[in-house]
Design an enzyme around this catalytic site. Structure first.
Site, short mmCIF file in Angstrom:
data_model
loop_
_atom_site.label_atom_id
_atom_site.label_comp_id
_atom_site.label_asym_id
_atom_site.label_seq_id
_atom_site.Cartn_x
_atom_site.Cartn_y
_atom_site.Cartn_z
CE LYS A 13 -38.88 -37.16 8.72
NZ LYS A 13 -37.70 -37.65 7.97
NE ARG A 88 -43.55 -41.87 3.46
CZ ARG A 88 -42.51 -42.02 4.23
NH1 ARG A 88 -41.30 -41.76 3.78
NH2 ARG A 88 -42.64 -42.43 5.46
NE ARG A 122 -31.54 -44.71 12.08
CZ ARG A 122 -32.84 -44.53 11.82
NH1 ARG A 122 -33.42 -43.40 12.10
NH2 ARG A 122 -33.52 -45.49 11.27
NE ARG A 155 -34.64 -48.98 10.38
CZ ARG A 155 -35.48 -48.21 9.68
NH1 ARG A 155 -36.22 -47.33 10.29
NH2 ARG A 155 -35.55 -48.32 8.39
NE ARG A 166 -33.92 -46.34 4.57
CZ ARG A 166 -33.30 -47.34 5.19
NH1 ARG A 166 -33.56 -48.58 4.84
NH2 ARG A 166 -32.45 -47.10 6.16
#
Ligand SMILES: [Zn+2]
Length: 211
Positions: A13, A88, A122, A155, A166
């Site tokens: 995104k 969202r 990532r 992260r 999530r």
């Protein structure tokens, strides 16, 4: 033109909204950036936002809606806006509809197994928060951000268990948006497993066909 982007984490995104923004000359409204900026402000609003973000909670819908409403007053968005991170859920989507007309809702679809795989590769810049992927979008210099030379880190909440939680939230709350925009004939269902370039071209092709 007002465009919404949604999709699971690692769907690209951030990159795609940035590319499209350059191409169409329309700014990106990133709810995450707005919240981070507000959070650092030493006032009641900043402290309230911090009280949610700091414990990993989402900002309540009403509050989020008001923040977006205020942001949209800015001159910068008068010719259009690309949303990243908002709406969202259905409640937010319906609220947004009262403020602006959404032309296109772009769904970057990526299967769960690939999301998990991409998460493991990532890396995020510790300074400017630019996101990299060691396999599909590696930095030019190992461990360093292309933009600001900041150190790239993984992260702490990118563990498999945290990601699974999530993903579950995402499926339950965000995916109804797919049906919502589909019913309105606004949905662009894009295969998010392709390369950054291919996805970008695919989006452009559809938007050009609209015009
Ligand atoms: Zn950076």
């Amino acid at each position: 033109m007002n465009i919404i982007f949604f999709g699971p984490q690692t769907s690209g995104k951030g990159t795609q909204t940035e590319r499209l923004s350059e191409k169409l000359d329309i700014p990106v409204l990133r709810s995450g950036d707005i919240l981070r900026n507000k959070k650092t402000t030493d006032d009641d609003e900043g402290r309230e936002i911090a009280s949610f973000i700091d414990v990993g909670k989402l900002i309540p819908d009403e509050m989020m809606n008001n923040i977006i409403k205020e942001e949209l007053q800015k001159e910068a968005y008068k010719n259009g806006v690309i949303f990243d991170g908002y709406p969202r859920n259905l409640f937010q989507a319906k609220h947004l509809e009262e403020m602006i007309n959404v032309d296109r809702a772009i769904f970057l679809d990526v299967p769960d197994a690939l999301v998990l795989k991409r998460m493991a590769a990532r890396r995020i810049c510790s300074k400017c928060r630019a996101v990299y992927n060691l396999s599909s979008n590696p930095p030019k210099e190992e461990g360093k951000c292309n933009k600001c030379q900041g150190d790239l880190t993984q992260r702490s909440d990118d563990t498999e268990a945290a990601i699974a939680v999530r993903l579950n939230i995402y499926h339950n709350i965000t995916e109804p948006l797919v049906n919502y925009y589909k019913e309105q004939g606004k949905l662009l269902h894009i295969d998010g497993t392709k390369s950054i370039e291919d996805v970008h071209e695919e989006i452009l092709k559809h938007l050009t066909a609209d015009a």
